[in-house]
Design a protein around this motif. Structure first.
Motif: not given
Ligand SMILES: NC(=O)c1ccc[n+]([C@@H]2O[C@H](COP(=O)([O-])OP(=O)(O)OC[C@H]3O[C@@H](n4cnc5c(N)ncnc54)[C@H](O)[C@@H]3O)[C@@H](O)[C@H]2O)c1
Length: 443
Positions: A243-255, A257-266, A268-273
């Protein structure tokens, strides 16, 4: 003698009466802990502090000698204090081979092989070592993180070594010994507190075995104790880390993605949460330690075709160090003779544990590629690990020195001590903050 004031445990599962087996219930007075590492030694010390006679067994002669002097060979809060008291009080002795006991707790390593399969040789060796001293009425508990079915296989192994004893998997009512699987979920650095406070899963090969194992933990545990089957307990432990691994992987993949799209992942995560039912974890440079990068494979290999998500998460997290190294290399190509500060080598903040650390992998990759001069700051170690030691372009330095001299600052671990780094100096460097240390402060 240590005085540990521990309230009575609260039990979740109701009693279903005493053991049915023919083993006979004598009091558990002597416990043998096989494997005196991060899990086994604090457990042995706690049991001894509650007045039980504890025989600790480890293959490492130097660790055994040190423990018998009342000193731990691992760093753990308050452990030396308790160990000193229980050794001096004659409650704990360490040895390199087992003696007879009423209960045996097995806490030996369960790493993975090169092809990511569970390497169960230490558990098998531990079982083989206790087989000659087993007697009627004994309890055997496996604590090592293990594939589902391990406790049943352990019973089969012991049966082949001790055909004179009856084991609970075959005929619970007539069993001579009790067998259970009780996983550990401690946080290194907080082990003693968590051993006492955490909820526990007690998975018996039969119900009588679960009840018997619960008796041992009741000596020090005040968290809930849930009785289960050994298979459920084995699976629950693996599920936690997958569970921990899958959820960390999602955060890593999102980061990524965000970097590639020029968006600050931190951001995005702060707002989504802020969504009441969303809790995205923190991205990082990968996943380390001896649990999360390893244990999900035990589930995956049970049913490879049915576990693409678990395998994909492993791939995402294992691929992250290379991504970070590639990014630093790209940035370094802007400089003629790049100097790269690497802040942190541990697998997580504020520990000295470098096992499976993605930060070590990133530093090693940069060093192997000759990307530049590496100034490594890891406040929790005195010398570089073997992967980095002895290389002319790699030095272990203070964090402030690394930042002052670097062109690129790579933050790989959010150690609290890095929070004091000179912000003005950092502002004038190229910074790769993989753990959001600076973003967290801004937030
Ligand atoms: N450390 C943790 O935070 C943690 C948390 C939960 C679960 N676990 C699991 O607990 C188990 C033990 O982990 P650890 O971190 O304590 O490992 P560790 O490496 O710190 O300690 C294991 C000890 O067992 C000894 N050993 C190996 N084979 C032996 C044998 N046949 N007889 C006697 N001693 C033997 C080793 O010398 C070592 O000292 C692993 O399965 C691990 O996955 C660890």
């Amino acid at each position: 003698m240590v005085t540990f004031t521990i309230p009575q445990p609260t039990y979740e599962a109701p009693d279903r009466g005493p053991a049915q087996g023919s083993a006979g219930l004598r009091a558990i007075e002597t416990v043998s802990v096989i494997g005196l590492g991060y899990v086994g030694l604090p457990t042995a010390a706690l049991l001894a502090s509650r007045g039980l006679k504890v025989i600790g067994v480890d293959l490492k002669q130097d660790a055994v000698a040190r423990i018998n002097e009342g000193r731990a060979h691992i760093a753990e809060t308050d452990l030396d204090m308790i160990l000193d008291a229980v050794v001096k009080g004659g409650k704990l002795q360490a040895r390199t081979s087992p003696l007879p006991a009423d209960a045996f707790l097995i806490a030996v390593p369960t790493p993975i092989t090169a092809d990511k399969k569970a390497d169960m040789r230490a558990v098998e060796a531990a079982l083989a070592s206790i087989a000659p001293v087993l007697k009627r009425g004994d309890l055997i508990v496996i604590e090592s993180t293990s594939p589902v079915g391990t406790t049943e296989r352990a019973a089969a192994q012991l049966r082949s070594l001790r055909p004179d004893l009856r084991f609970p998997d075959a005929a619970p009512e007539q069993a001579d010994v009790f067998m259970a699987y009780c996983p550990e979920r401690i946080l290194p650095g907080q082990t003693l507190r968590e051993l006492v406070d955490n909820a526990r899963i007690i998975g018996g090969l039969d119900h009588a075995s679960a009840l018997r194992a619960r008796e041992v933990y009741a000596h020090f545990a005040r968290g809930k104790m849930m009785l289960a089957t050994s298979r459920e307990a084995e699976c629950a432990k693996l599920a936690e880390n997958a569970f921990r691994d899958v959820n960390i992987a999602f955060a890593n993949e999102l980061a990524t993605l965000c970097e590639g799209m020029g968006v600050d992942p931190w951001a995005v995560i702060r707002m989504a949460n802020l969504h009441p039912r969303v809790n995205i974890l923190s991205p990082g440079p990968g996943v380390g330690g001896h649990c999360i990068p390893i244990d999900p494979w035990f589930l995956h290999h049970a049913m490879p075709e049915q576990t693409p998500l678990i395998a994909a998460a492993r791939g995402v997290n294992d691929g992250k160090p290379l991504r970070v190294a590639n990014r630093v290399q790209r940035l370094a190509s802007r400089f003629k003779e790049p100097v790269i500060a690497v802040l942190g080598l541990a697998y997580k903040p504020n520990v000295d544990d470098l096992r499976e650390s993605p930060a070590v992998e990133i530093a090693r990759t940069l060093a192997d590629r000759g990307v530049g001069r590496l100034l490594i700051a890891e406040p929790n170690i005195a010398r570089l690990p073997h992967e980095l030691a002895g290389r002319p372009d790699v030095q272990l330095v203070e964090g402030s020195v690394a930042v002052a001299e670097a062109d690129i600052v790579t933050i790989l671990v959010a150690h609290s001590r890095f929070r004091n780094l000179d912000r003005a100096a950092l502002a004038s460097r190229v910074v790769v903050d993989t753990v959001g240390l600076l973003k967290a402060e801004q937030a």
